[in-house]
Design a protein around this motif. Structure first.
Motif, PDB file in Angstrom:
ATOM      1  N   LYS A 125       0.827  -1.207   0.000  1.00 10.91           N
ATOM      2  CA  LYS A 125       0.000   0.000   0.000  1.00 10.91           C
ATOM      3  C   LYS A 125       0.866   1.263   0.000  1.00 10.91           C
ATOM      4  CE  LYS A 125      -3.784   2.217   2.462  1.00 10.91           C
ATOM      5  NZ  LYS A 125      -4.565   2.250   3.687  1.00 10.91           N
ATOM      6  N   ASN A 126       1.902   1.282   0.842  1.00 11.85           N
ATOM      7  CA  ASN A 126       2.776   2.453   0.947  1.00 11.85           C
ATOM      8  C   ASN A 126       4.065   2.316   0.136  1.00 11.85           C
ATOM      9  OD1 ASN A 126       0.945   3.571   2.727  1.00 11.85           O
ATOM     10  ND2 ASN A 126       1.995   2.767   4.524  1.00 11.85           N
ATOM     11  N   ASN A 127       4.233   1.182  -0.564  1.00 14.44           N
ATOM     12  CA  ASN A 127       5.426   0.914  -1.369  1.00 14.44           C
ATOM     13  C   ASN A 127       6.699   0.946  -0.525  1.00 14.44           C
ATOM     14  OD1 ASN A 127       6.343   0.192  -3.962  1.00 14.44           O
ATOM     15  ND2 ASN A 127       7.148   2.246  -4.265  1.00 14.44           N
ATOM     16  N   THR A 128       6.634   0.367   0.683  1.00  9.11           N
ATOM     17  CA  THR A 128       7.776   0.367   1.583  1.00  9.11           C
ATOM     18  C   THR A 128       8.171  -1.055   1.973  1.00  9.11           C
ATOM     19  OG1 THR A 128       6.349   0.623   3.518  1.00  9.11           O
ATOM     20  CG2 THR A 128       7.234   2.638   2.549  1.00  9.11           C
ATOM     21  N   LEU A 129       9.400  -1.174   2.483  1.00 10.39           N
ATOM     22  CA  LEU A 129       9.944  -2.459   2.916  1.00 10.39           C
ATOM     23  C   LEU A 129      10.578  -2.314   4.289  1.00 10.39           C
ATOM     24  CD1 LEU A 129      12.151  -3.021  -0.249  1.00 10.39           C
ATOM     25  CD2 LEU A 129       9.916  -4.012   0.056  1.00 10.39           C
ATOM     26  N   LEU A 130      10.661  -3.416   5.018  1.00 11.75           N
ATOM     27  CA  LEU A 130      11.483  -3.489   6.219  1.00 11.75           C
ATOM     28  C   LEU A 130      12.654  -4.388   5.874  1.00 11.75           C
ATOM     29  CD1 LEU A 130       9.002  -3.975   9.201  1.00 11.75           C
ATOM     30  CD2 LEU A 130      10.222  -1.925   8.549  1.00 11.75           C
ATOM     31  N   VAL A 131      13.870  -3.861   6.001  1.00  7.52           N
ATOM     32  CA  VAL A 131      15.073  -4.606   5.655  1.00  7.52           C
ATOM     33  C   VAL A 131      15.915  -4.797   6.908  1.00  7.52           C
ATOM     34  CG1 VAL A 131      17.127  -4.672   4.173  1.00  7.52           C
ATOM     35  CG2 VAL A 131      15.039  -3.588   3.346  1.00  7.52           C
ATOM     36  N   GLU A 132      16.410  -6.013   7.100  1.00  8.35           N
ATOM     37  CA  GLU A 132      17.211  -6.384   8.264  1.00  8.35           C
ATOM     38  C   GLU A 132      18.427  -5.475   8.422  1.00  8.35           C
ATOM     39  OE1 GLU A 132      18.885 -10.413   8.279  1.00  8.35           O
ATOM     40  OE2 GLU A 132      16.971 -11.034   9.112  1.00  8.35           O
ATOM     41  N   GLY A 133      18.527  -4.783   9.574  1.00  9.92           N
ATOM     42  CA  GLY A 133      19.699  -3.965   9.880  1.00  9.92           C
ATOM     43  C   GLY A 133      19.778  -2.638   9.154  1.00  9.92           C
ATOM     44  N   VAL A 134      18.719  -2.223   8.451  1.00 10.60           N
ATOM     45  CA  VAL A 134      18.715  -0.972   7.695  1.00 10.60           C
ATOM     46  C   VAL A 134      17.670  -0.028   8.268  1.00 10.60           C
ATOM     47  CG1 VAL A 134      18.276   0.036   5.414  1.00 10.60           C
ATOM     48  CG2 VAL A 134      19.524  -2.103   5.601  1.00 10.60           C
ATOM     49  N   ASN A 135      18.006   1.272   8.336  1.00  7.99           N
ATOM     50  CA  ASN A 135      17.109   2.316   8.849  1.00  7.99           C
ATOM     51  C   ASN A 135      16.659   1.999  10.281  1.00  7.99           C
ATOM     52  OD1 ASN A 135      15.682   4.713   8.789  1.00  7.99           O
ATOM     53  ND2 ASN A 135      13.880   3.810   7.835  1.00  7.99           N
TER      54      ASN A 135
END
Length: 103
Positions: free
Chosen positions: A32-42
């Protein structure tokens, strides 16, 4: 809505922003928001109240969402763009740099 080219479990490399050149595995995808959760990032700092799940409470470090346009899929150790093609009657993703089918 366009299909997401990156899926949960893919290895990606950050190409812009404060975490540029970091690599990690995709934990979650929000189409929906075109976002990701990436391990160890942000990594963000979150202050939590004590609860049944977390008796102690306190400061917790966790991943924040990153826009999908800021990452590239990693194929054979190199970042590459992703395309879609028909393999018989099945739609599959392929690496544009090599032409290899991903899944």
């Amino acid at each position: 809505m366009a299909t997401m080219k990156i899926k949960k479990g893919d290895t990606v490399k950050v190409i812009t922003g404060k975490d540029k050149d970091k690599e990690g595995k995709v934990i979650a995808v929000n189409r929906k928001n075109n976002t990701l959760l990436v391990e160890g990032v942000n990594m963000v700092t979150k202050h939590t109240k004590p609860s049944m799940a977390n008796q102690q409470g306190g400061i917790v470090h966790q991943e924040g969402p990153i826009d999908a346009s800021n990452v590239m899929y990693v194929h054979n150790g190199k970042p590459t763009r992703i395309g879609f093609k028909m393999d018989g009657d099945k739609k599959v993703r392929f690496a544009k740099s090599t032409g290899d089918v991903i899944d």
